[in-house]
Design a protein around this motif. Structure first.
Motif, PDB file in Angstrom:
ATOM      1  N   CYS A 117       0.839  -1.211   0.000  1.00 13.33           N
ATOM      2  CA  CYS A 117       0.000   0.000   0.000  1.00 13.33           C
ATOM      3  C   CYS A 117       0.871   1.258   0.000  1.00 13.33           C
ATOM      4  O   CYS A 117       1.606   1.513   0.958  1.00 13.33           O
ATOM      5  N   PRO A 118       0.791   2.061  -1.060  1.00 18.32           N
ATOM      6  CA  PRO A 118       1.645   3.258  -1.124  1.00 18.32           C
ATOM      7  C   PRO A 118       1.251   4.316  -0.104  1.00 18.32           C
ATOM      8  O   PRO A 118       2.006   5.246   0.150  1.00 18.32           O
ATOM      9  N   LEU A 119       0.061   4.179   0.479  1.00 17.49           N
ATOM     10  CA  LEU A 119      -0.382   5.174   1.462  1.00 17.49           C
ATOM     11  C   LEU A 119      -0.194   4.683   2.895  1.00 17.49           C
ATOM     12  O   LEU A 119      -0.663   5.295   3.845  1.00 17.49           O
ATOM     13  N   LEU A 163      -1.600   2.309   4.436  1.00 17.61           N
ATOM     14  CA  LEU A 163      -2.832   1.886   5.107  1.00 17.61           C
ATOM     15  C   LEU A 163      -2.711   0.398   5.435  1.00 17.61           C
ATOM     16  O   LEU A 163      -1.733  -0.251   5.052  1.00 17.61           O
ATOM     17  N   PRO A 219      -4.741  -2.521   4.400  1.00 10.75           N
ATOM     18  CA  PRO A 219      -5.872  -2.955   3.563  1.00 10.75           C
ATOM     19  C   PRO A 219      -6.627  -4.151   4.137  1.00 10.75           C
ATOM     20  O   PRO A 219      -7.855  -4.208   4.053  1.00 10.75           O
ATOM     21  N   LEU A 233      -9.051  -2.932   6.524  1.00 10.74           N
ATOM     22  CA  LEU A 233     -10.130  -2.176   5.871  1.00 10.74           C
ATOM     23  C   LEU A 233     -11.184  -3.111   5.295  1.00 10.74           C
ATOM     24  O   LEU A 233     -12.379  -2.936   5.515  1.00 10.74           O
ATOM     25  N   CYS A 243      -7.864   5.966   1.053  1.00 12.21           N
ATOM     26  CA  CYS A 243      -7.504   5.005  -0.012  1.00 12.21           C
ATOM     27  C   CYS A 243      -7.711   5.646  -1.378  1.00 12.21           C
ATOM     28  O   CYS A 243      -8.724   6.290  -1.625  1.00 12.21           O
ATOM     29  N   ASN A 244      -6.725   5.473  -2.269  1.00  6.27           N
ATOM     30  CA  ASN A 244      -6.817   6.108  -3.586  1.00  6.27           C
ATOM     31  C   ASN A 244      -7.264   5.132  -4.676  1.00  6.27           C
ATOM     32  O   ASN A 244      -7.130   5.412  -5.863  1.00  6.27           O
ATOM     33  N   ASP A 245      -7.758   3.960  -4.271  1.00  9.68           N
ATOM     34  CA  ASP A 245      -8.283   2.957  -5.223  1.00  9.68           C
ATOM     35  C   ASP A 245      -7.202   2.378  -6.136  1.00  9.68           C
ATOM     36  O   ASP A 245      -7.513   1.912  -7.227  1.00  9.68           O
ATOM     37  N   CYS A 246      -5.940   2.408  -5.727  1.00  8.96           N
ATOM     38  CA  CYS A 246      -4.890   1.979  -6.665  1.00  8.96           C
ATOM     39  C   CYS A 246      -4.941   0.482  -6.940  1.00  8.96           C
ATOM     40  O   CYS A 246      -4.504   0.028  -7.989  1.00  8.96           O
ATOM     41  N   GLY A 247      -5.437  -0.316  -6.003  1.00 10.49           N
ATOM     42  CA  GLY A 247      -5.584  -1.750  -6.244  1.00 10.49           C
ATOM     43  C   GLY A 247      -4.327  -2.582  -6.004  1.00 10.49           C
ATOM     44  O   GLY A 247      -4.322  -3.791  -6.241  1.00 10.49           O
ATOM     45  N   CYS A 248      -3.242  -1.959  -5.506  1.00 10.03           N
ATOM     46  CA  CYS A 248      -2.005  -2.718  -5.264  1.00 10.03           C
ATOM     47  C   CYS A 248      -2.260  -3.869  -4.296  1.00 10.03           C
ATOM     48  O   CYS A 248      -1.718  -4.969  -4.456  1.00 10.03           O
ATOM     49  N   CYS A 249      -3.093  -3.617  -3.276  1.00  7.41           N
ATOM     50  CA  CYS A 249      -3.360  -4.642  -2.260  1.00  7.41           C
ATOM     51  C   CYS A 249      -3.999  -5.885  -2.898  1.00  7.41           C
ATOM     52  O   CYS A 249      -3.579  -7.014  -2.637  1.00  7.41           O
ATOM     53  N   LEU A 306      -9.903  -4.352  -2.794  1.00  4.78           N
ATOM     54  CA  LEU A 306     -10.320  -3.028  -3.263  1.00  4.78           C
ATOM     55  C   LEU A 306     -11.834  -2.954  -3.463  1.00  4.78           C
ATOM     56  O   LEU A 306     -12.462  -1.952  -3.119  1.00  4.78           O
ATOM     57  N   ILE A 335     -13.295  -2.269  -0.250  1.00  8.43           N
ATOM     58  CA  ILE A 335     -12.986  -0.905   0.207  1.00  8.43           C
ATOM     59  C   ILE A 335     -13.887   0.094  -0.512  1.00  8.43           C
ATOM     60  O   ILE A 335     -14.416   1.032   0.090  1.00  8.43           O
TER      61      ILE A 335
HETATM   62  S1  SF4 Z   1      -6.315   0.289  -2.983  1.00  5.02           S
HETATM   63 FE1  SF4 Z   1      -5.276  -0.889  -1.391  1.00  5.02          FE
HETATM   64  S2  SF4 Z   1      -3.104  -0.481  -1.739  1.00  5.02           S
HETATM   65 FE2  SF4 Z   1      -4.226   1.129  -2.834  1.00  5.02          FE
HETATM   66  S3  SF4 Z   1      -4.377   2.829  -1.385  1.00  5.02           S
HETATM   67 FE3  SF4 Z   1      -6.230   1.602  -1.145  1.00  5.02          FE
HETATM   68  S4  SF4 Z   1      -5.750   0.187   0.513  1.00  5.02           S
HETATM   69 FE4  SF4 Z   1      -3.796   1.017  -0.199  1.00  5.02          FE
END
Ligand code: SF4
Ligand code: SF4
Length: 431
Positions: free
Chosen positions: A370-372, A374, A376, A379, A399-405, A416, A419
Motif C-alpha cells: 500500500c503506497p499510502l 494503510l 488494507p 479495511l 484510499c486512492n483505489d490503486c488496487g495494489c493490495c 479493493l 474498500i
Molecule cells: S487500494 Fe489498497 S493499496 Fe491502494 S491505497 Fe487503497 S488500501 Fe492502499
C-alpha cells in the motif's frame, strides 16, 4: 538512480500498443455527452431537442465545479435525458451527426499574446473551453489554477502512465511534444509558477529525450526520470518521489508548493489557446487480448464504447472483463452502450482466469504494497463486518483505489472491491 516512493508494485508489462502511432477515429453516428461535473453539480443545457449544433459550440454550462460542455460533432440534438455512462446513470445530451464537421465560430485562436495576458484571463479561457483534468478524476483545471496562485512554486507535469496496457500518454509525448510543452508554458503563466518538471517513468526514455530537446538549456524546465512502478502516476506518490515531501492528509499538492497537471490536460490547454478548440477530443488506449486491433486513438468525446471497439475491429474472442480504464483502477462494465467521457482514458477487453478467494493468511503483503501505508486487510475486514467506525479509524477514506493490495494478495481476496463498497457507504451517510 531513478526516483521512486515506498510501497507500490511492479506488474508484469502488458504493452500491446506502445509502438502504435495515434490514430484519429472518424466521428461516429451520434455522441452522448454527460452534464455532470466533478462532484454533485450538473450543467444546464443551453440547447433543446431538435436544435442544430456546430462542432465546438458550447451546449451546456453550470456553476461551481461544472465545466461547460461542448459539441464534439456538428448535427442535431436528438435527446436530453438520463443515460448509462461508465460512472453510472447521468443526465446527458445526445447529438446526431450530420457529418458536415461544421465548426462553431466560437472556435477561434486566443486573441492576445499569452505573455501579455493576465493569469485571471487565461484561467477564464481555460474554464470557458471546458478543460478538466484528463488523468481520471475530471477535477476542474481552472479551480486547480486558482488554488495554485501564490502557493505553488513548481508545476509538475504528470507524464507517468503506470497502469498496465495504457500507452496513449507515451504516444502523445512522442508525437505532440511541442504542443504539450506549449500547454505547460500557458499553465505556468496562469498559475504564476516559474519552474516546471516533466515526470516520466524510466521506460519512456524516448519521450524524455523528445522533451529534453525542446527544454534543454532553460533554467525553468527539468525532466525527472522515475522508476517504473505502480501507482507512480498518483499525485501523492509523484510529489513524494520528486520532492521528497509528504502531502498532509486531506491536503492538496499546493500545501507542499506544487501543482500537478496531467500531460493530456496540458495538450488540451494548448489547443484551447492556439486553435480555440474546447475539450472535445479524448486520448484513448484500446487494448487487451480480446481486441482485434489494439490502438492508441484520438476520438470525439461522447463516442460510444461500442463504436470505438468496432473501429478497432471488434472482439477476437468474447471478453471475460470489459473495463473502463486500466486493469488496476478501471471499472468493470456490463455493456458497450456507454459513452467515452472526460474521465475515461482506456478501454480494455480481457480474458481473466476466474479465481476463488480463500481466507486471509495474514501474510502482510497488502500492507507492504500500500503506497499510502494503510492496512488494507483491516479495511476489507471492517467493511465485511459492517463496522464502518473501524474502517474510518483505519482511514478508509484516504484510499486512492490503486488496487495494489488486491494485486499482491495470495488469497485472491477482492480487497479493493470491499474498500470501494465501504467508501460508498460512508459517502451516502454524509449526504
Ligand atoms: S487500494 Fe489498497 S493499496 Fe491502494 S491505497 Fe487503497 S488500501 Fe492502499
Ligand atoms: S495480502 Fe491478502 S492474505 Fe495477505 S494479509 Fe493482506 S488480505 Fe490477508
Amino acid at each position: 538512480m531513478a526516483l521512486t516512493f515506498r510501497g507500490g508494485i511492479h506488474h508484469e508489462e502488458e504493452i500491446l500498443t506502445a509502438n502504435l502511432p495515434l490514430k484519429e477515429m472518424p466521428s461516429p453516428d451520434f455522441v452522448t455527452l454527460p452534464l455532470s461535473g466533478h462532484g454533485a453539480d450538473v450543467a444546464r443545457p443551453l440547447v433543446a431537442v431538435g436544435d442544430r449544433v456546430l462542432k465546438g459550440q458550447k451546449i451546456a454550462d453550470g456553476e461551481g465545479n461544472v465545466a461547460p460542455i461542448h459539441a464534439s460533432i456538428s448535427g442535431t440534438v436528438s435527446a436530453i435525458g438520463t443515460y448509462p455512462t461508465p460512472s453510472g446513470e447521468e443526465e446527458c445530451i445526445v447529438l446526431q451527426n450530420d457529418f458536415k464537421e461544421e465548426l462553431s465560430p466560437e472556435v477561434a485562436p486566443f486573441d492576445t499574446p499569452i505573455g501579455k495576458t493576465e493569469p485571471e484571463a487565461l484561467i477564464r479561457h481555460i474554464r470557458e473551453k471546458g478543460i478538466v483534468g484528463l488523468g481520471g478524476t475530471g477535477f476542474p483545471t481552472w479551480a486547480k489554477l486558482e488554488e495554485a496562485q501564490g502557493k505553488a512554486t513548481r508545476l509538475i507535469v504528470n507524464c507517468a502512465e503506470c497502469e498496465p496496457f495504457l500507452t496513449g500518454i507515451h504516444r502523445l509525448l512522442l508525437e505532440k511534444t511541442e504542443e504539450v510543452v506549449g500547454g505547460v508554458k500557458i499553465l505556468m503563466r496562469a498559475a504564476g509558477v516559474e519552474k516546471a518538471v516533466f515526470a516520466l517513468e524510466d521506460d519512456k526514455e524516448d519521450a524524455a529525450d523528445a522533451i529534453l530537446k525542446l527544454v534543454r538549456g532553460s533554467q525553468n524546465f527539468a525532466v525527472a526520470v522515475l522508476k517504473t512502478k505502480y501507482p507512480q502516476g498518483d499525485e501523492r506518490q509523484l510529489v513524494r518521489a520528486l520532492l521528497r515531501k509528504e502531502i498532509p492528509k486531506d491536503a492538496l499538492p499546493t500545501s507542499v508548493g506544487a501543482v500537478v497537471f496531467n500531460a493530456e490536460t496540458c495538450w488540451s490547454v494548448y489547443r484551447a489557446f492556439v486553435s480555440g478548440m474546447p475539450s472535445i477530443t479524448r486520448l484513448l488506449t484500446v487494448s487487451g487480448d480480446c481486441v482485434k486491433e489494439p490502438s492508441n486513438l484520438l476520438i470525439p468525446m461522447g463516442t460510444s464504447f461500442r463504436a470505438v471497439l468496432d473501429f478497432c475491429g471488434g472482439f477476437s474472442t468474447k471478453p471475460d472483463k470489459l473495463l473502463s480504464g486500466g486493469p488496476m483502477m478501471g471499472h468493470a462494465l456490463w455493456s458497450t452502450a456507454v459513452p467515452v467521457t472526460k474521465k475515461v482514458g482506456g478501454i480494455l477487453a480481457i480474458t481473466s482466469p476466474l479465481y476463488k478467494a480463500s481466507p486471509c493468511i495474514h501474510c502482510g503483503r497488502c500492507v507492504k504494497a500500500c503506497p499510502l501505508q494503510l492496512i488494507p486487510s483491516e479495511l476489507y475486514r471492517s467493511v465485511e463486518k459492517g463496522d464502518m467506525n473501524n474502517a474510518r479509524f483505519y482511514d478508509i477514506e484516504q484510499c486512492n483505489d490503486c488496487g495494489c493490495c488486491t494485486y499482491v494478495c495470495p488469497a485472491r481476496i477482492p480487497i479493493l472491491q470491499n474498500i470501494r463498497v465501504g467508501k460508498e457507504i460512508l459517502a451516502k451517510k454524509r449526504t
